[in-house]
Design a protein around this motif. Structure first.
Motif, PDB file in Angstrom:
ATOM      1  N   ASN A  34       1.344  -1.137  -0.100  1.00 13.40           N
ATOM      2  CA  ASN A  34       0.203  -0.488   0.084  1.00 13.40           C
ATOM      3  C   ASN A  34       0.937   0.985  -0.445  1.00 13.40           C
ATOM      4  O   ASN A  34       1.590   1.442  -0.819  1.00 13.40           O
ATOM      5  N   ASN A  35       0.994   2.149   0.734  1.00 12.68           N
ATOM      6  CA  ASN A  35       1.790   3.648   0.845  1.00 12.68           C
ATOM      7  C   ASN A  35       3.004   3.291   1.697  1.00 12.68           C
ATOM      8  O   ASN A  35       3.012   4.197   2.505  1.00 12.68           O
ATOM      9  N   TYR A  45       8.590   3.679   5.561  1.00 13.97           N
ATOM     10  CA  TYR A  45       8.463   5.279   5.264  1.00 13.97           C
ATOM     11  C   TYR A  45       6.782   5.118   4.809  1.00 13.97           C
ATOM     12  O   TYR A  45       6.599   4.051   3.532  1.00 13.97           O
ATOM     13  N   ASN A  46       6.161   6.379   4.690  1.00 12.96           N
ATOM     14  CA  ASN A  46       4.836   6.398   4.131  1.00 12.96           C
ATOM     15  C   ASN A  46       5.646   7.336   2.448  1.00 12.96           C
ATOM     16  O   ASN A  46       6.349   7.784   2.459  1.00 12.96           O
ATOM     17  N   ILE A  47       4.756   6.387   1.560  1.00 12.48           N
ATOM     18  CA  ILE A  47       5.643   6.271   0.584  1.00 12.48           C
ATOM     19  C   ILE A  47       3.653   7.414  -0.189  1.00 12.48           C
ATOM     20  O   ILE A  47       4.014   7.084  -1.613  1.00 12.48           O
ATOM     21  N   THR A  48       2.717   7.811   0.290  1.00 16.27           N
ATOM     22  CA  THR A  48       1.282   7.987  -0.122  1.00 16.27           C
ATOM     23  C   THR A  48       2.283   9.509  -1.476  1.00 16.27           C
ATOM     24  O   THR A  48       1.009   9.330  -2.487  1.00 16.27           O
ATOM     25  N   ASN A  49       2.752   9.859  -0.887  1.00 18.83           N
ATOM     26  CA  ASN A  49       3.545  10.674  -1.885  1.00 18.83           C
ATOM     27  C   ASN A  49       4.725  10.902  -2.084  1.00 18.83           C
ATOM     28  O   ASN A  49       5.568  10.714  -1.629  1.00 18.83           O
ATOM     29  N   PRO A  50       5.352   9.947  -3.688  1.00 23.28           N
ATOM     30  CA  PRO A  50       6.574   9.292  -3.854  1.00 23.28           C
ATOM     31  C   PRO A  50       7.546  10.476  -3.924  1.00 23.28           C
ATOM     32  O   PRO A  50       8.682   9.773  -3.811  1.00 23.28           O
ATOM     33  N   SER A  52       9.578   9.729   7.101  1.00 24.69           N
ATOM     34  CA  SER A  52       9.792   8.586   7.888  1.00 24.69           C
ATOM     35  C   SER A  52       8.774   8.290   8.813  1.00 24.69           C
ATOM     36  O   SER A  52       8.203   8.573   9.833  1.00 24.69           O
ATOM     37  N   LEU A  53       8.229   6.813   8.980  1.00 32.53           N
ATOM     38  CA  LEU A  53       6.862   6.407  10.225  1.00 32.53           C
ATOM     39  C   LEU A  53       7.796   6.200  11.363  1.00 32.53           C
ATOM     40  O   LEU A  53       7.553   6.275  12.638  1.00 32.53           O
ATOM     41  N   SER A  54       8.841   4.972  11.319  1.00 40.98           N
ATOM     42  CA  SER A  54       9.375   4.794  13.007  1.00 40.98           C
ATOM     43  C   SER A  54      10.605   3.506  12.365  1.00 40.98           C
ATOM     44  O   SER A  54      10.661   3.181  10.987  1.00 40.98           O
TER      45      SER A  54
END
Length: 159
Positions: free
Chosen positions: A44-45, A58-63, A68-70
């Motif tokens: 997903n993202n 990492y959150n890649i909603t916006n590539p 960084s999430l954790s």
């Protein structure tokens, strides 16, 4: 497309492949330190990156602007060599193959991407380095492979 690299400033490169005949670099991720990102996987993202003994999320909603999430340490002294994702069961689980002398196969709970946690491990009978992992949700089996003198492939059933 997500590409791990040996660059000290762009360990992960995010490549725009909208036009497969002319891929372009969209952005990159600079991880701490100088260790290479040896493996990546996404769902997903979220992008999961193995660098040394750390798993980064990492959150890649916006590539164009990954965030960084954790991260979580696998704590075996080994290096994360491969990642497989199990999204068919709850909680969401990652499987890791690593080069440590203990707990060469680990499960990571990623149901909360802000607080991932190691919650399972298998120590193979001999200290071996495993370089690949795959998961079959239909069989509920993880397969780890490597180059040890014995047990080049193990099939494990997560509990």
């Amino acid at each position: 497309a997500y590409v791990s690299s040996s660059s000290d400033t762009q360990e992960v490169k995010i490549v725009n492949v909208t036009n497969p005949a002319a891929p372009t670099l969209a952005s990159s991720i600079n991880l701490p330190g100088t260790n290479n990102a040896l493996t990546i996987s996404h769902n997903n993202n979220n992008l999961f990156i193995g660098q040394s003994n750390l798993l980064y999320i990492y959150n890649i909603t916006n590539p164009l602007s990954p965030s960084s999430l954790s991260n979580v340490s696998i704590g075996t002294g080994g290096i994360i060599n491969d990642i497989a994702i199990n999204i068919a069961q709850s909680p969401d689980v990652l499987f890791l193959a690593n080069s440590g002398n203990v707990a060469e196969f680990q499960t990571i709970n990623i149901s909360d991407n802000l607080a991932p946690a190691v919650f399972g491990a298998y120590n193979t009978p001999t200290a071996n380095s495993y370089t690949g992992v795959a998961y079959s949700s239909s069989l509920n089996r993880a397969v780890i492979v490597g180059n040890p003198p014995t047990q080049e492939m193990l099939i494990l059933k997560p509990q």
